[in-house]
Write a protein that holds these residues in place. Structure first.
Motif, PDB file in Angstrom:
ATOM      1  N   PHE A 108       0.832  -1.197   0.000  1.00  0.00           N
ATOM      2  CA  PHE A 108       0.000   0.000   0.000  1.00  0.00           C
ATOM      3  C   PHE A 108       0.874   1.257   0.000  1.00  0.00           C
ATOM      4  O   PHE A 108       0.617   2.209  -0.744  1.00  0.00           O
ATOM      5  N   THR A 160      -4.075  -8.533  -3.221  1.00  0.00           N
ATOM      6  CA  THR A 160      -3.554  -7.178  -3.007  1.00  0.00           C
ATOM      7  C   THR A 160      -4.107  -6.177  -4.011  1.00  0.00           C
ATOM      8  O   THR A 160      -4.124  -4.975  -3.739  1.00  0.00           O
ATOM      9  N   THR A 215      -6.910  -5.439  -4.506  1.00  0.00           N
ATOM     10  CA  THR A 215      -8.028  -4.718  -3.893  1.00  0.00           C
ATOM     11  C   THR A 215      -7.638  -3.286  -3.489  1.00  0.00           C
ATOM     12  O   THR A 215      -8.489  -2.402  -3.469  1.00  0.00           O
ATOM     13  N   ILE A 216      -6.355  -3.059  -3.189  1.00  0.00           N
ATOM     14  CA  ILE A 216      -5.948  -1.713  -2.767  1.00  0.00           C
ATOM     15  C   ILE A 216      -5.932  -0.744  -3.947  1.00  0.00           C
ATOM     16  O   ILE A 216      -5.859   0.476  -3.739  1.00  0.00           O
ATOM     17  N   TYR A 228      -8.342   2.106  -3.958  1.00  0.00           N
ATOM     18  CA  TYR A 228      -8.095   3.278  -3.114  1.00  0.00           C
ATOM     19  C   TYR A 228      -7.678   4.484  -3.954  1.00  0.00           C
ATOM     20  O   TYR A 228      -7.940   5.635  -3.570  1.00  0.00           O
ATOM     21  N   GLY A 265     -11.990  -4.368  -4.910  1.00  0.00           N
ATOM     22  CA  GLY A 265     -11.717  -3.587  -3.710  1.00  0.00           C
ATOM     23  C   GLY A 265     -12.608  -2.369  -3.563  1.00  0.00           C
ATOM     24  O   GLY A 265     -12.762  -1.848  -2.441  1.00  0.00           O
ATOM     25  N   ILE A 284     -13.900  -0.746   0.036  1.00  0.00           N
ATOM     26  CA  ILE A 284     -13.578   0.626   0.429  1.00  0.00           C
ATOM     27  C   ILE A 284     -14.835   1.479   0.536  1.00  0.00           C
ATOM     28  O   ILE A 284     -15.029   2.225   1.500  1.00  0.00           O
TER      29      ILE A 284
END
Length: 239
Positions: free
Chosen positions: A74, A161, A163-164, A167, A174, A178
């Motif tokens: 991240f 990962t 999924t980030i 952001y 993701g 979120i």
């Protein structure tokens, strides 16, 4: 339990509001995963094969892999986004996931060669095979199963990962997690997590089959014969 019922109702209801439809989010998740793992494989596999074939540079590879695993994905994603700019967010995400995937593939590539019985390679050299022939006809086929295992591990790490990426507005599964956190919609959070887990399980199953198919037939036959011999030995001793 009601939260899980609501989560499945949300998944099968198909009402994602202003967010991407679930099939689109699935496609985005898979696309980032495939692109990242392919690039990581193109980088790590030749290096791992060279290390396994020559026996040189293993310590350096282990150190680099350890350092890459220690980098928080991240934090790296945010740093690369700031460095490359908002117009290069997809590139920043792919670089982040490539860095995440390289250690597992690299380890699988050289571990596959190291696991080969050296007597097999010596026998190939004694038959007059060149180093290139030993690489492609002996080491690569025999080490392929562990390489696929490394790719399998990297794929599962990356698909979770990715999924980030939501952001920074890149979509994927993701976005449900979120957005659910922002809106305090537990069913959407759980639904997004279920979708990610389901995708990971499907990919794991596919790679499990591929890893099994990557084992050469002769090796499989030898293992079966060895197992059968060990099973018969106690019976003969008892008789």
């Amino acid at each position: 339990m009601n939260y899980f019922i609501d989560a499945f109702a949300w998944i099968f209801g198909g009402d994602t509001g202003y967010l991407d439809p679930i099939p689109v989010a699935f496609a985005q998740q898979v696309a980032y995963t495939v692109v990242s793992v392919v690039i990581a494989g193109a980088i790590a596999t030749p290096i791992g094969w060279w290390i396994g074939h020559t026996g040189k540079g293993r310590e350096i590879a282990v150190a680099i892999s350890g350092a890459a695993r220690a980098i928080p994905s991240f934090g790296l994603l945010i740093l690369l986004t700031l460095l490359l700019g908002v117009l290069r967010k997809p590139e920043a995400a792919v670089i982040t996931f490539v860095v995440l995937a390289i250690p597992s593939i690299l380890a699988g590539a050289y571990a596959g060669f190291e696991a080969i019985d050296r007597r097999v390679i010596d026998a190939g050299r004694s038959m007059g095979m060149t180093e290139r022939q030993i690489l492609w006809r002996v080491e690569v086929p025999l080490g392929l199963s562990l390489l696929v295992g490394g790719i399998r591990s990297a794929t599962l790490q990356v698909v979770a990962t990715v999924t980030i990426a939501a952001y920074i507005g890149l979509g994927g599964l993701g976005q449900y997690i979120i957005t659910g956190l922002e809106l305090r919609r537990i069913e959407v959070i759980i639904g997004g997590a279920i979708l990610v887990a389901a995708l990971a399980l499907v990919l794991d199953g596919v790679f499990a089959i591929l890893q099994r198919l990557a084992v050469p037939r002769g090796v499989v036959a030898g293992l079966r014969q060895s197992t059968s011999s060990r099973a018969r030995a106690p019976r003969m001793a008892a008789a």
